[in-house]
Scaffold this motif. Sequence first.
Motif, PDB file in Angstrom:
ATOM      1  N   PHE A 175       0.564  -0.932   0.149  1.00  0.00           N
ATOM      2  CA  PHE A 175       0.121  -0.180   0.251  1.00  0.00           C
ATOM      3  C   PHE A 175       0.727   1.375   0.113  1.00  0.00           C
ATOM      4  N   GLU A 176       0.895   1.975  -0.322  1.00  0.00           N
ATOM      5  CA  GLU A 176       1.477   3.179  -0.960  1.00  0.00           C
ATOM      6  C   GLU A 176       0.718   4.854  -0.116  1.00  0.00           C
ATOM      7  N   ARG A 177       1.179   5.600  -0.470  1.00  0.00           N
ATOM      8  CA  ARG A 177       0.416   7.089   0.223  1.00  0.00           C
ATOM      9  C   ARG A 177       0.679   7.617  -0.890  1.00  0.00           C
ATOM     10  N   ILE A 178      -0.064   8.347  -1.719  1.00  0.00           N
ATOM     11  CA  ILE A 178       0.324   9.210  -2.812  1.00  0.00           C
ATOM     12  C   ILE A 178       0.172  10.373  -2.322  1.00  0.00           C
ATOM     13  N   THR A 179       1.049  11.408  -3.347  1.00  0.00           N
ATOM     14  CA  THR A 179       0.464  13.152  -3.678  1.00  0.00           C
ATOM     15  C   THR A 179       1.005  13.751  -5.110  1.00  0.00           C
ATOM     16  N   GLY A 180      -0.394  13.863  -5.271  1.00  0.00           N
ATOM     17  CA  GLY A 180      -0.599  14.651  -6.378  1.00  0.00           C
ATOM     18  C   GLY A 180       1.109  14.836  -7.252  1.00  0.00           C
ATOM     19  N   GLY A 181       1.018  14.031  -8.634  1.00  0.00           N
ATOM     20  CA  GLY A 181       3.099  14.793  -8.923  1.00  0.00           C
ATOM     21  C   GLY A 181       2.461  14.103 -11.022  1.00  0.00           C
ATOM     22  N   GLY A 182       1.280  14.460 -11.139  1.00  0.00           N
ATOM     23  CA  GLY A 182       1.213  14.476 -12.982  1.00  0.00           C
ATOM     24  C   GLY A 182       2.042  13.242 -13.083  1.00  0.00           C
ATOM     25  N   THR A 183       2.723  13.750 -14.227  1.00  0.00           N
ATOM     26  CA  THR A 183       3.208  12.644 -14.579  1.00  0.00           C
ATOM     27  C   THR A 183       4.432  11.494 -13.631  1.00  0.00           C
ATOM     28  N   THR A 184       4.858  12.441 -12.428  1.00  0.00           N
ATOM     29  CA  THR A 184       5.287  11.116 -11.492  1.00  0.00           C
ATOM     30  C   THR A 184       4.793  11.121 -10.393  1.00  0.00           C
ATOM     31  N   ALA A 185       4.375  10.004 -10.344  1.00  0.00           N
ATOM     32  CA  ALA A 185       4.137   9.682  -8.265  1.00  0.00           C
ATOM     33  C   ALA A 185       4.768   9.870  -7.235  1.00  0.00           C
ATOM     34  N   LEU A 186       4.228  10.955  -6.425  1.00  0.00           N
ATOM     35  CA  LEU A 186       5.302  11.223  -5.428  1.00  0.00           C
ATOM     36  C   LEU A 186       4.673  10.410  -4.205  1.00  0.00           C
ATOM     37  N   VAL A 187       5.623   9.253  -4.086  1.00  0.00           N
ATOM     38  CA  VAL A 187       5.217   8.337  -2.571  1.00  0.00           C
ATOM     39  C   VAL A 187       6.533   9.105  -1.529  1.00  0.00           C
ATOM     40  N   THR A 188       4.874   8.834  -0.189  1.00  0.00           N
ATOM     41  CA  THR A 188       5.408   9.538   1.059  1.00  0.00           C
ATOM     42  C   THR A 188       5.837   8.821   1.630  1.00  0.00           C
ATOM     43  N   ASP A 189       5.312   7.120   1.788  1.00  0.00           N
ATOM     44  CA  ASP A 189       5.193   6.131   2.809  1.00  0.00           C
ATOM     45  C   ASP A 189       4.992   4.673   1.916  1.00  0.00           C
ATOM     46  N   ARG A 190       5.378   3.578   2.042  1.00  0.00           N
ATOM     47  CA  ARG A 190       4.499   2.500   2.392  1.00  0.00           C
ATOM     48  C   ARG A 190       4.694   1.421   2.749  1.00  0.00           C
ATOM     49  N   ILE A 191       3.972   0.169   2.401  1.00  0.00           N
ATOM     50  CA  ILE A 191       3.396  -0.135   3.427  1.00  0.00           C
ATOM     51  C   ILE A 191       3.555  -1.961   3.054  1.00  0.00           C
ATOM     52  N   ASP A 192       4.646  -2.751   2.998  1.00  0.00           N
ATOM     53  CA  ASP A 192       4.631  -3.955   1.971  1.00  0.00           C
ATOM     54  C   ASP A 192       4.260  -4.644   3.465  1.00  0.00           C
ATOM     55  N   MET A 193       3.784  -6.300   1.808  1.00  0.00           N
ATOM     56  CA  MET A 193       2.598  -6.546   2.272  1.00  0.00           C
ATOM     57  C   MET A 193       2.968  -7.817   2.250  1.00  0.00           C
ATOM     58  N   ALA A 194       4.892  -8.226   2.121  1.00  0.00           N
ATOM     59  CA  ALA A 194       4.912  -9.314   2.649  1.00  0.00           C
ATOM     60  C   ALA A 194       4.378 -10.400   1.637  1.00  0.00           C
ATOM     61  N   GLY A 195       4.034 -10.412  -0.015  1.00  0.00           N
ATOM     62  CA  GLY A 195       3.974 -11.007  -0.384  1.00  0.00           C
ATOM     63  C   GLY A 195       2.659 -10.958  -1.264  1.00  0.00           C
ATOM     64  N   ARG A 196       1.921 -10.639  -0.650  1.00  0.00           N
ATOM     65  CA  ARG A 196       0.230 -10.383  -0.689  1.00  0.00           C
ATOM     66  C   ARG A 196      -0.002  -9.149  -1.851  1.00  0.00           C
ATOM     67  N   THR A 197      -1.147  -9.708  -1.607  1.00  0.00           N
ATOM     68  CA  THR A 197      -1.825  -8.839  -3.195  1.00  0.00           C
ATOM     69  C   THR A 197      -2.864  -7.233  -2.045  1.00  0.00           C
ATOM     70  N   ALA A 198      -2.240  -6.448  -2.451  1.00  0.00           N
ATOM     71  CA  ALA A 198      -2.745  -5.789  -2.045  1.00  0.00           C
ATOM     72  C   ALA A 198      -4.542  -5.586  -2.272  1.00  0.00           C
ATOM     73  N   ILE A 199      -5.358  -5.830  -2.073  1.00  0.00           N
ATOM     74  CA  ILE A 199      -6.725  -5.358  -2.759  1.00  0.00           C
ATOM     75  C   ILE A 199      -7.662  -3.896  -2.609  1.00  0.00           C
ATOM     76  N   ALA A 200      -7.625  -3.469  -0.807  1.00  0.00           N
ATOM     77  CA  ALA A 200      -8.314  -2.026  -0.530  1.00  0.00           C
ATOM     78  C   ALA A 200      -8.300  -1.984   0.354  1.00  0.00           C
ATOM     79  N   CYS A 201      -8.411  -0.627   1.384  1.00  0.00           N
ATOM     80  CA  CYS A 201      -8.038  -0.036   2.048  1.00  0.00           C
ATOM     81  C   CYS A 201      -9.239   1.056   2.085  1.00  0.00           C
TER      82      CYS A 201
END
Length: 271
Positions: free
Chosen positions: A204-230
């Motif tokens: 899961f990633e926290r993204i701020t509007g960056g237009g052509t480039t995503a600005l990711v401020t935080d990442r939560i790793d799910m240890a190989g599991r598929t992230a679906i919803a939050c």
Amino acid sequence: MTVQPLANGFCFGEGARWFEGLVWFSDMLGEAVHTVTLQGEMSTLALPGHAPSGLGFRPDGTLLIASTKTRQILAYDGETVSALADLTDLVPADLGDMVVDAHGRAYIGSQAREGGVIVALDPDGRATVMAEDLSFPNGMVISPDGTFIVAESTARRLTAFTVADSGALHDRRVFADGLDGPPDGLAVDAEGGVWAAMTLAHQFERITGGGTTALVTDRIDMAGRTAIACALGGPEGRTLFLLSSTDAYPERLIGTRLSTLDAVSVDVPAP
């Protein structure tokens, strides 16, 4: 960030929402909507014959449910489930995610890989196509400043619109592009940051509007599991609830109970 298990034993969780002290989410393959307390106690609303996905609450507390394959919107008033609208004639593919605005207007995505649309369902029952030519429209949020943001999964981008007083979506633009994976469910925080479930990136990633480039401020790793919803919620709005599974393709999970609901504390609260 420490991910804490909250609930498991369901097939494919989607459409997470926080409402009245509970986490609500669809079990698309289990034909049900579940609620979970902060102590992990789960209750189930059975929906036989439906594969629910997107959820949203109107101001009066009515729960709206997107029934994917029947292409209907269902309404649950706390006692009974009824068919509220049939969108079959307006959409090119099965229904997906949903967001409901402060006026009770629901926006529902139809998940065509090309030519996907977003339909608005007004409180008076009128349904209108508000956006077209989307690449598998998925999670949707409305930010604190009123910006409408939708995940285009196959395009790997977040797309933004301005919402008119009538509910119409216009001024289409890129919110964030070049994402690490196909985005699925979204949640928005008080600063307008968007948490996105990055399915194939397993995080899961926290993204701020960056237009052509995503600005990711935080990442939560799910240890190989598929992230679906939050969903953001909890007593102070600082708990991010995470739905994940073992596969991004629901049809491969029929008959399993491998999806999980986890929780993690974050810095920026819900709006």
